[in-house]
Design an enzyme around this catalytic site. Sequence first.
Site, PDB file in Angstrom:
ATOM      1  CG  HIS A  20     -35.605 -20.687  20.688  1.00  0.00           C
ATOM      2  ND1 HIS A  20     -35.846 -21.081  22.119  1.00  0.00           N
ATOM      3  CD2 HIS A  20     -33.835 -20.494  20.908  1.00  0.00           C
ATOM      4  CE1 HIS A  20     -34.797 -20.955  22.924  1.00  0.00           C
ATOM      5  NE2 HIS A  20     -33.523 -20.765  21.863  1.00  0.00           N
ATOM      6  CG  ASP A 123     -38.881 -20.257  23.424  1.00  0.00           C
ATOM      7  OD1 ASP A 123     -38.280 -20.453  24.389  1.00  0.00           O
ATOM      8  OD2 ASP A 123     -38.469 -20.888  22.164  1.00  0.00           O
ATOM      9  CB  ALA A 357     -25.452 -24.674   5.246  1.00  0.00           C
TER      10      ALA A 357
HETATM   11  N1  UDP Z   1     -29.219 -23.965  10.304  1.00  0.00           N
HETATM   12  C1  UDP Z   1     -29.048 -24.112   9.250  1.00  0.00           C
HETATM   13  N2  UDP Z   1     -28.197 -23.597   8.409  1.00  0.00           N
HETATM   14  C2  UDP Z   1     -27.290 -22.962   8.869  1.00  0.00           C
HETATM   15  C3  UDP Z   1     -26.973 -22.840  10.285  1.00  0.00           C
HETATM   16  C4  UDP Z   1     -27.896 -23.341  11.096  1.00  0.00           C
HETATM   17  O1  UDP Z   1     -30.078 -24.841   8.718  1.00  0.00           O
HETATM   18  O2  UDP Z   1     -26.255 -22.247   8.165  1.00  0.00           O
HETATM   19  C5  UDP Z   1     -30.147 -24.818  11.420  1.00  0.00           C
HETATM   20  C6  UDP Z   1     -29.808 -25.970  11.947  1.00  0.00           C
HETATM   21  O3  UDP Z   1     -30.347 -27.086  11.118  1.00  0.00           O
HETATM   22  C7  UDP Z   1     -30.446 -26.018  13.169  1.00  0.00           C
HETATM   23  C8  UDP Z   1     -30.668 -24.606  13.613  1.00  0.00           C
HETATM   24  O4  UDP Z   1     -30.274 -23.731  12.388  1.00  0.00           O
HETATM   25  O5  UDP Z   1     -31.885 -26.433  13.110  1.00  0.00           O
HETATM   26  C9  UDP Z   1     -29.628 -24.182  14.725  1.00  0.00           C
HETATM   27  O6  UDP Z   1     -29.956 -24.445  15.977  1.00  0.00           O
HETATM   28  P1  UDP Z   1     -29.009 -25.180  17.214  1.00  0.00           P
HETATM   29  O7  UDP Z   1     -29.962 -25.534  18.307  1.00  0.00           O
HETATM   30  O8  UDP Z   1     -28.292 -26.294  16.426  1.00  0.00           O
HETATM   31  O9  UDP Z   1     -28.075 -23.920  17.219  1.00  0.00           O
HETATM   32  P2  UDP Z   1     -28.106 -22.311  17.572  1.00  0.00           P
HETATM   33  O10 UDP Z   1     -28.076 -21.604  16.087  1.00  0.00           O
HETATM   34  O11 UDP Z   1     -29.446 -22.238  18.342  1.00  0.00           O
HETATM   35  O12 UDP Z   1     -27.202 -22.159  18.268  1.00  0.00           O
END
Ligand code: UDP
Length: 505
Positions: A20, A123, A357
């Site tokens: 978010h 949000d 990552a």
């Molecule tokens: N993300 C990242 N590195 C990681 C894990 C997640 O940069 O190791 C980022 C990913 O690029 C995305 C966000 O975290 O922008 C995760 O959002 P998403 O809606 O895909 O999944 P959530 O974590 O909310 O389940």
Amino acid sequence: MGSDGNQIHAMFFPYMAPGHMMPMVDMARMFAAFGAKVTIIITTMNALRIKNVIDRDVKLGRDITLEIISLPSTEVGLPEGCENVVSAPTPEMSIKLFHAIELLQPKIKKLFSDLHPDCIVSDSLCPWTLDIANEVGIARIAFNGSGFFNLCLLENITLYEPHKSIESETETFVVPGLPHEVKLTRSQLPDIVKAKNKFSELFDKLRESQRKSFGVLMNSFYELEPGYADHCRNVLGIKAWHIGPVSLINRDTVDKVDRGEKTSISKHDCINWLDCKKPRSVLYICFGSLTRFNKKQTTEIAYALEASGHPFIWVVGKVLKTSNDEFEDEEQELWLPQGFEDKIKENGQGLLIRGWAPQVLILDHEAIGGFLTHCGWNSILEGVVAGVPFITWPIFAEQFYNEKLVTQVLNLGVSIGNEVWKAWATEDSLVIKSGDDILMTINAVMGDTEEAIDMNKRAKKLGELAKKAVEEGHSSYNDLKRLIEDIKMHRISKSNAVIENSGNA
Ligand code: UDP
């Protein structure tokens, strides 16, 4: 104080979870790049997560400020400094965090009154910001963390309840009234959709406050889901603007690396490894910021990756502890089958990232050829921008809906076949997919069958449309422009109303 002349002042209040906060900060930066004055309300620890990126924007001359407030974490029983869902890694802790955020209401109200922006973008998970915005007399724009497809699906499932007229959990039903035939099973629906529970009232409030807001801001682009963007506006009657994919505001490597948490790998190690691989040959595996698997599932994934023979980057999360596991220290939570890491390092097949990552940086590399994802909305969009096909493995939240967009509407991926929605990071959430099932799906996407080649072509084409959408004169750029004009018009009509009222007094 309101903003002067032609410049609007937009305030942003992001929810404290990576999925978010990251897109909302990207959106705030887009507003600033468009010439708006921007204030981001953020708590102390979260400010550290975004400070570098914002400092760079300020140096570029953008009018963007952080308004830092403290979060009463300890008052709700969370450890001090626990201010983000990534550091509250269970459903129980995230509920406490939700309550701590609710306790911010008086502080936020004071900020709204003192700074009196033209709008507050907050949000959807904070419906109370609508009440405060109304009291203070500013427009509240709801940020919806997912896409139009999800919004329409959710509205129509709630309205028509198609899951109630089928016999079993595993029987498929079609969601009525949508532009495509979208099929789901009851077992894939979130608990809250299937039956009323303790969160139902809140859930209804979120939907209602979204509708009553000045409008809804979407991280999406028209060409991705045109039928659903139209359906949302014309059939559901929801005023919405789409300005995504917002991750595209991160153009420089340094912004891509600084997005979110501190990365567990240097950009050089990452890029150097990818530079040695052939274009579109590497599978990227990441399950977002919250998912945890147990040892058994981790073993099956490791087996499939190795057996596939395809190069891969695997973002390995902490292992979920079950009642059979005894972990003496944190180290053991970063568990992998014995010998696996050494073997794939030696033969160069895989790169493991334990922790966070630089996802956008990795996906943007030309060596990436596929994305095994949990179907979080941000990940889907980032994969779309990268122009790669997906292997879909949804687990919770609205991830099963996002999966259907990818597999049933866009035809951009193959499902791993998870059938059951389960709350995240609880022992109950264990999803066991066999290594052979995983392997088969990897080969279907990363192989060179006619179907895989066609999927790759479609993905590449959509990736080009995604990048274009945010450029001047194109769909998302135009919608951001329209939104800023709408906010200006709202300001004018508000001051006209004030003049009229004072004339009548
Ligand atoms: N993300 C990242 N590195 C990681 C894990 C997640 O940069 O190791 C980022 C990913 O690029 C995305 C966000 O975290 O922008 C995760 O959002 P998403 O809606 O895909 O999944 P959530 O974590 O909310 O389940």
